[in-house]
Design an enzyme around this catalytic site. Sequence first.
Site, PDB file in Angstrom:
ATOM      1  N   GLN A   1      -5.983 -36.370  16.221  1.00 54.93           N
ATOM      2  CA  GLN A   1      -6.019 -35.676  17.493  1.00 54.93           C
ATOM      3  C   GLN A   1      -5.973 -36.624  18.678  1.00 54.93           C
ATOM      4  O   GLN A   1      -6.278 -36.214  19.796  1.00 54.93           O
ATOM      5  CB  GLN A   1      -7.301 -34.838  17.610  1.00 54.93           C
ATOM      6  CG  GLN A   1      -7.166 -33.440  17.073  1.00 54.93           C
ATOM      7  CD  GLN A   1      -8.356 -32.603  17.490  1.00 54.93           C
ATOM      8  OE1 GLN A   1      -9.388 -33.120  17.868  1.00 54.93           O
ATOM      9  NE2 GLN A   1      -8.223 -31.301  17.406  1.00 54.93           N
ATOM     10  N   CYS A   2      -5.597 -37.868  18.475  1.00 49.09           N
ATOM     11  CA  CYS A   2      -5.754 -38.869  19.527  1.00 49.09           C
ATOM     12  C   CYS A   2      -4.997 -38.502  20.798  1.00 49.09           C
ATOM     13  O   CYS A   2      -5.493 -38.704  21.904  1.00 49.09           O
ATOM     14  CB  CYS A   2      -5.311 -40.239  19.026  1.00 49.09           C
ATOM     15  SG  CYS A   2      -3.655 -40.274  18.304  1.00 49.09           S
ATOM     16  N   GLY A   3      -3.801 -37.936  20.668  1.00 51.92           N
ATOM     17  CA  GLY A   3      -3.033 -37.594  21.857  1.00 51.92           C
ATOM     18  C   GLY A   3      -3.660 -36.468  22.647  1.00 51.92           C
ATOM     19  O   GLY A   3      -3.742 -36.519  23.880  1.00 51.92           O
TER      20      GLY A   3
ATOM     21  N   ALA B   1      -6.760 -37.760  24.374  1.00 57.03           N
ATOM     22  CA  ALA B   1      -6.400 -38.551  25.560  1.00 57.03           C
ATOM     23  C   ALA B   1      -5.991 -37.635  26.713  1.00 57.03           C
ATOM     24  O   ALA B   1      -6.362 -37.876  27.870  1.00 57.03           O
ATOM     25  CB  ALA B   1      -5.265 -39.512  25.213  1.00 57.03           C
TER      26      ALA B   1
END
Length: 345
Positions: free
Chosen positions: A130-132, A135
Amino acid sequence: MISPCTPQKPPILPPGAPAPQAPTIPPPPSLLPPDTSDPAVPPPPSVLEVTIPPPPLPPPPLTMGVAPPHVFGLEKSRLLKEALEKTGPLPGSKEDVKRLLKLHKDRFRNDLQWTLFCADLPSLIQEGPQCGLVALWMAGALLVPPSGVPLERLVQVARERGFTAQGEMFSVADMGKLAQEVLGCSAELLRGGLGPPNRDRVLQHLLAGHPLLIPYDEDFNHEPCQRQGHKAHWAVSAGVLLGVPRVPDLGYTEDPDLPGLFLPTPGTDPPLPPLPEDEGPGLVYLLAKQGKSWHYHLWDYEHVRDSNQQLTDFSPARAADGRMYVVPAGGVRAGLCGQALLLTP
């Protein structure tokens, strides 16, 4: 002799004799009614005065409908926040950045003056790819203040639009569309990498206090590295540290704990310092956050540029894990390589 088990006949009484009565056993004192003649003793309550507890409430009816989407990492994030509340508050951006500067002060050239611009970003720990979206959620605090947009909303819309399956985002263009729809902001897709001629455009954007979303390859310590996209990750930057020959005299104050570091004076609108003219490491540092740490990171701009420029291949480990991922036509190279997203309210 009479057997104890043989029932005995009652005795025959003469005519007119009273029948024998059963012996009377007085009740214990605790069961005797109170003497109402004594004014110190309250009268017994009547039947109407006895409070009858209400019957238990029936269970709520079952609601039919679509359950909200599960958000990977949200429960974990809340648990970590509760733990942090017990140990102390998270440091603000300035304190966290100054901690970084003290820790890495050997990186900075003594022949330069340094000036710092940094906006406050919240923190959220991800779980899964889920990093995007994490961010983008962090950037939302600057774009849709004061509370931003819930992460659940970003995940839901990204799935509905077909941008993601597991929470992954392999397209900067799709990230821009999602930001525009959910955050209602302006999203500029930057192509051609973070170097010239885009370098000055990126730095001016950060000096204005706007967030920048950057895909890069993540090393074991979260630093940018070069793994041909196998460790593709997202970060958000909302700050920059510049090394310049001289900081403008007006509008800046030297930090008492870090000589040579100049911060914009609160309550003023200082002129922007000149951008470093030389291209090379050690002159510009990005202040960034990503979904695997609570703290800010200090990255050399050139290292971020190089990592962003070599995102070309999909991770073999992900290709073999049996899960479905949404990858744009042309793969990672077409979706991430040499691209970033400039977000403004």
